[in-house]
Design an enzyme around this catalytic site. Sequence first.
Site, PDB file in Angstrom:
ATOM      1  N   SER A 163      32.960  49.971 -39.351  1.00 44.04           N
ATOM      2  CA  SER A 163      33.238  48.647 -39.138  1.00 44.04           C
ATOM      3  C   SER A 163      32.044  47.644 -38.868  1.00 44.04           C
ATOM      4  CB  SER A 163      34.190  48.262 -37.884  1.00 44.04           C
ATOM      5  OG  SER A 163      34.902  47.115 -37.949  1.00 44.04           O
ATOM      6  N   ASN A 164      32.188  46.622 -38.096  1.00 45.28           N
ATOM      7  CA  ASN A 164      30.832  45.705 -37.892  1.00 45.28           C
ATOM      8  C   ASN A 164      31.195  44.988 -36.519  1.00 45.28           C
ATOM      9  OD1 ASN A 164      32.080  43.092 -38.487  1.00 45.28           O
ATOM     10  ND2 ASN A 164      32.424  44.037 -40.544  1.00 45.28           N
ATOM     11  N   ARG A 165      30.414  44.090 -36.258  1.00 44.95           N
ATOM     12  CA  ARG A 165      30.092  43.415 -34.815  1.00 44.95           C
ATOM     13  C   ARG A 165      30.803  42.199 -34.979  1.00 44.95           C
ATOM     14  NH1 ARG A 165      24.569  42.297 -33.208  1.00 44.95           N
ATOM     15  NH2 ARG A 165      25.722  41.435 -31.447  1.00 44.95           N
ATOM     16  N   ALA A 212      34.172  39.104 -41.313  1.00 45.71           N
ATOM     17  CA  ALA A 212      32.970  39.893 -41.859  1.00 45.71           C
ATOM     18  C   ALA A 212      33.904  41.085 -42.644  1.00 45.71           C
ATOM     19  CB  ALA A 212      32.517  40.341 -40.601  1.00 45.71           C
TER      20      ALA A 212
END
Length: 215
Positions: free
Chosen positions: A21-23, A88
């Site tokens: 995943s991402n932030r 995102a």
Amino acid sequence: MRILVTAGPTREHIDPVRFISNRSTGKMGFAVAAEAAAAGHDAILVAGPVSLPTPSGVRRIDIVSALDMLAAVRGELDGADILVMAAAVADWRPAAVSALKLKKSAMAPSIPLVPNPDILREVAPLKGGRVFVGFAAETGAPDAEARRKLADKGLDLICANDVTAPGAGFGTDTNLVTVFGRGGFRLELPLMPKRDVAREIVRLAVEAREARDGR
Ligand code: C5P
């Protein structure tokens, strides 16, 4: 108007407990949906896994992966006047998802990945008279990349921010955004709360849609 917004990260599972995943925290997209509803629009929010409450007056659809998000956007686009892609979306997903938790001893040191579809590109043929708004999170001066993505993804507006600038980007309550549009349009917003940035984005998107309708 009906405004469809995506927010947050997507999660690309490796097995039931592990994912890529991402932030992204979803704050910017949730603020756009909140401001759209507050301005009297019909706001639909397609949200990745985030820990934010649903803004008042917003219809929320929770999803996990990029493929789920694509399906939800496809399902809701028909009735929408504006699409704001603030999510995102993970660029890659594991080529295979294990139904059972992988044993550490059985795991390879690398995970084969396949590219996720670009949601904006996938739904571009369905655009019709709709206004499409994208985001560009960059590290460094965002102008050139933002202009390239505006043209490349066939967008009406793109909201660019340098995610490394103080007070901007992931998890912050403020953002530093420059909005680019067709025909050289450029609006540099000052550092301000994401809710205020969101109000500007909704205003510009609605204006673009009204201009298209010849109102
Ligand atoms: O190319 P990049 O990921 O920087 O583009 C960002 C914009 O494209 C955002 O609006 C994002 O929501 C959207 N996007 C998408 N599908 C992807 C990746 C990004 O629609 N797979």
